[in-house]
Design an enzyme around this catalytic site. Structure first.
Site, mmCIF file in Angstrom:
data_model
loop_
_atom_site.group_PDB
_atom_site.id
_atom_site.type_symbol
_atom_site.label_atom_id
_atom_site.label_comp_id
_atom_site.label_asym_id
_atom_site.label_seq_id
_atom_site.Cartn_x
_atom_site.Cartn_y
_atom_site.Cartn_z
ATOM 1 N N ASP A 143 -10.747 3.455 0.603
ATOM 2 C CA ASP A 143 -11.880 3.825 -0.272
ATOM 3 C C ASP A 143 -13.147 3.028 -0.028
ATOM 4 O OD1 ASP A 143 -10.030 5.470 -1.396
ATOM 5 O OD2 ASP A 143 -10.036 4.549 -3.385
ATOM 6 N N ASP B 87 -2.820 3.247 -10.944
ATOM 7 C CA ASP B 87 -4.122 3.346 -10.265
ATOM 8 C C ASP B 87 -5.237 2.741 -11.098
ATOM 9 O OD1 ASP B 87 -3.086 4.906 -8.088
ATOM 10 O OD2 ASP B 87 -3.025 6.612 -9.453
HETATM 11 C C1 BGC Z 1 -4.953 -1.979 -6.946
HETATM 12 C C2 BGC Z 1 -4.278 -3.129 -6.248
HETATM 13 C C3 BGC Z 1 -2.827 -2.799 -6.006
HETATM 14 C C4 BGC Z 1 -2.717 -1.476 -5.259
HETATM 15 C C5 BGC Z 1 -1.269 -1.042 -5.022
HETATM 16 C C6 BGC Z 1 -4.755 -0.699 -6.171
HETATM 17 O O1 BGC Z 1 -5.267 0.365 -6.892
HETATM 18 O O2 BGC Z 1 -6.306 -2.258 -7.121
HETATM 19 O O3 BGC Z 1 -4.373 -4.282 -7.034
HETATM 20 O O4 BGC Z 1 -2.201 -3.810 -5.264
HETATM 21 O O5 BGC Z 1 -3.374 -0.454 -5.972
HETATM 22 O O6 BGC Z 1 -0.629 -0.687 -6.175
#
Ligand code: BGC
Length: 465
Positions: free
Chosen positions: A179, A403
């Protein structure tokens, strides 16, 4: 024993148990656990890296995630699946009482491998001004902190990986900054989805510089394979976004000392929900004289799913200057869309919208929705070389990790509250002003979300038995 020592010992025991289970499982089912060998070769890239690091290798199972999955009802069924290890902050490199650090992961990967080939999947995710078009995964580094990104984040990771470079059975896949770069194309400069934060990151050049630096430093390590994040079809599938994004990725691949030889390929659908293959309709179908592309769901996109998009992005990337042997990864961790609501055939031909909506597997309200999508299920299990041009299906996003929080939750990770994670939100320009489709009561991004985990299991496609 102090609590810390006890915790570490507990972890060591769990890890050893997991390694033993995996070794036993490997002995029993070598065929299904080891990956297809077709694309294995000495490679033609200048560093003589493999053409496909997933060929003839198993994928590392993260004990931290595995323990959480196994503790959930029904979770044992998938607790031995390899998932990505997200290095989502500087402190993730060293680890803590709660999470394993990078060295501990790599040591454990070598234990799990037990002499065979293993792929360790790391997600490089800490750019300055991270997540400029959303708030849920804003990070710890401010927009101008490129110096810290290099010296406190990328350099230590590269140094640790270098220590393990002599293990020829270890292949490190580094997926680079989900992203980030696509935001510079679609969410800047007065477009409907533009944000001041993305305009800043475009103007200061720190996404391009940071990605270039990561590619150069990590790519210099013999057994590291860099895959740059290339969003998903519902973001870049239109002509106006595709080639320009491939060009920005190419620019980054030539920034800060990187060259295209530092790039093994691209990953699509990271932590997203876009279906792998929409087989109930084709973009060239016509219904009552109306093209499928004109339907509300497709909205003139050139792609309807990730399998076709991966090929399309790969071609655009090669046209932009990348090596012709680049491969792709597709994150299939949460794009299964099974369960009782899964269509069993094409929709009715009463209108083009009924036809597409009745047949599509992806049941999101809008393809721009990205946060904790209600109704989603686990997708295809990780698999090497599943289709031409695709190095692997992977579970980069660990299933069951949120998320983003559905309400504001104070935290010290820099994470904000994004209303796209709030089920009561009516949307914005980036999702066509539609409801968010997010599940309620979600914790902060990255934290385990048992309700979502249960739904992913229930709606898995192929189903989990
Ligand atoms: C988060 C991370 C996390 C990753 C995997 C992302 O959306 O910001 O902190 O490690 O997702 O779950």
């Amino acid at each position: 024993m102090t609590p810390r020592v006890r915790q570490q010992q507990g972890r060591r025991v769990r890890r050893a148990r997991l390694a033993a289970t995996l070794t036993a499982a490997l002995a029993l089912t070598t065929g299904s656990l080891s990956m297809a060998s077709a694309a294995d070769g000495s490679g033609t890239r200048t560093l003589a890296k493999l053409d496909n690091p997933y060929a003839n290798a198993r994928v590392y199972v993260n004990p931290d995630w595995s323990a959480k999955a196994a503790a959930q009802p029904g979770g044992q069924a998938i607790a031995n699946v390899g998932t990505g290890v997200w290095l989502d902050r500087i402190s993730a490199i060293a680890g803590s009482d709660e999470v394993m650090g990078l060295r501990e992961h790599l040591d454990t990967a070598l234990e799990q491998a037990n002499g065979a080939n293993i792929v360790f999947q790391a997600v490089i995710y800490d750019l300055p001004g991270r997540d400029c078009s959303a708030l849920a995964s804003n990070g710890e580094l401010g927009p101008e902190e490129i110096g810290r990104y290099k010296s406190e984040y990328i350099d230590p990771i590269a140094a640790i990986l270098q220590e393990y470079a002599s293990h020829t059975n270890l292949r490190v896949v580094a997926t680079i900054e989900p992203d980030s770069l696509p935001n510079l194309v679609t969410n800047t400069g007065g477009t409907a989805g533009a944000t001041p934060e993305c305009d800043t990151m475009k103007a200061n050049g720190n996404y391009v510089e940071g990605v270039g630096y990561a590619l150069a430093k990590l790519g210099a390590v013999q057994n590291v394979y860099n895959y740059i994040d290339a969003a998903h079809h519902g973001w870049l599938g239109w002509d106006t976004n595709l080639a320009p994004s491939a060009q920005v990725l190419y620019q980054a691949a030539n920034a800060a000392g990187a060259t295209r030889d530092d790039v093994a390929g691209f990953i699509v659908n990271t932590a997203n929900y876009s279906a792998l293959k929409e087989t109930n309709f084709s973009l060239t179908d016509n219904v009552n004289g109306q093209q499928v592309r004109s339907s509300k769901w497709i909205d003139w996109n050139q792609y309807a799913d990730e399998s076709s998009y991966a090929g399309g992005f790969r071609a655009a990337a090669v046209a932009a200057g990348f090596n012709s042997d680049v491969g792709t990864l597709i994150d299939t961790s949460r794009n299964g869309w099974g369960g009782s609501a899964r269509p069993t055939g094409p929709g009715p031909t009463t209108s083009v919208d009924n036809y597409v909506n009745g047949g599509r597997f992806d049941r999101r309200i809008h393809a721009g929705n990205w946060c904790n999508q209600a109704g989603a299920g686990l997708g295809e299990r990780p698999k090497a070389a599943p289709e031409a041009g695709v190095d692997a299906y992977v579970w980069m996003k660990p299933p069951g990790e949120s998320d983003g929080s559905s309400k504001e939750i104070p935290n010290d990770e820099g994470k904000g509250f994004d209303r796209m994670c709030d089920p009561t939100y009516g949307g914005n320009a980036r999702n066509g002003n539609n409801p968010s489709g997010a599940k309620a009561d979600a914790p902060l991004s990255g934290e385990f979300f048992p309700t979502q985990f249960q739904e992913l299991l229930k709606n898995a496609y192929p189903p989990v038995n």
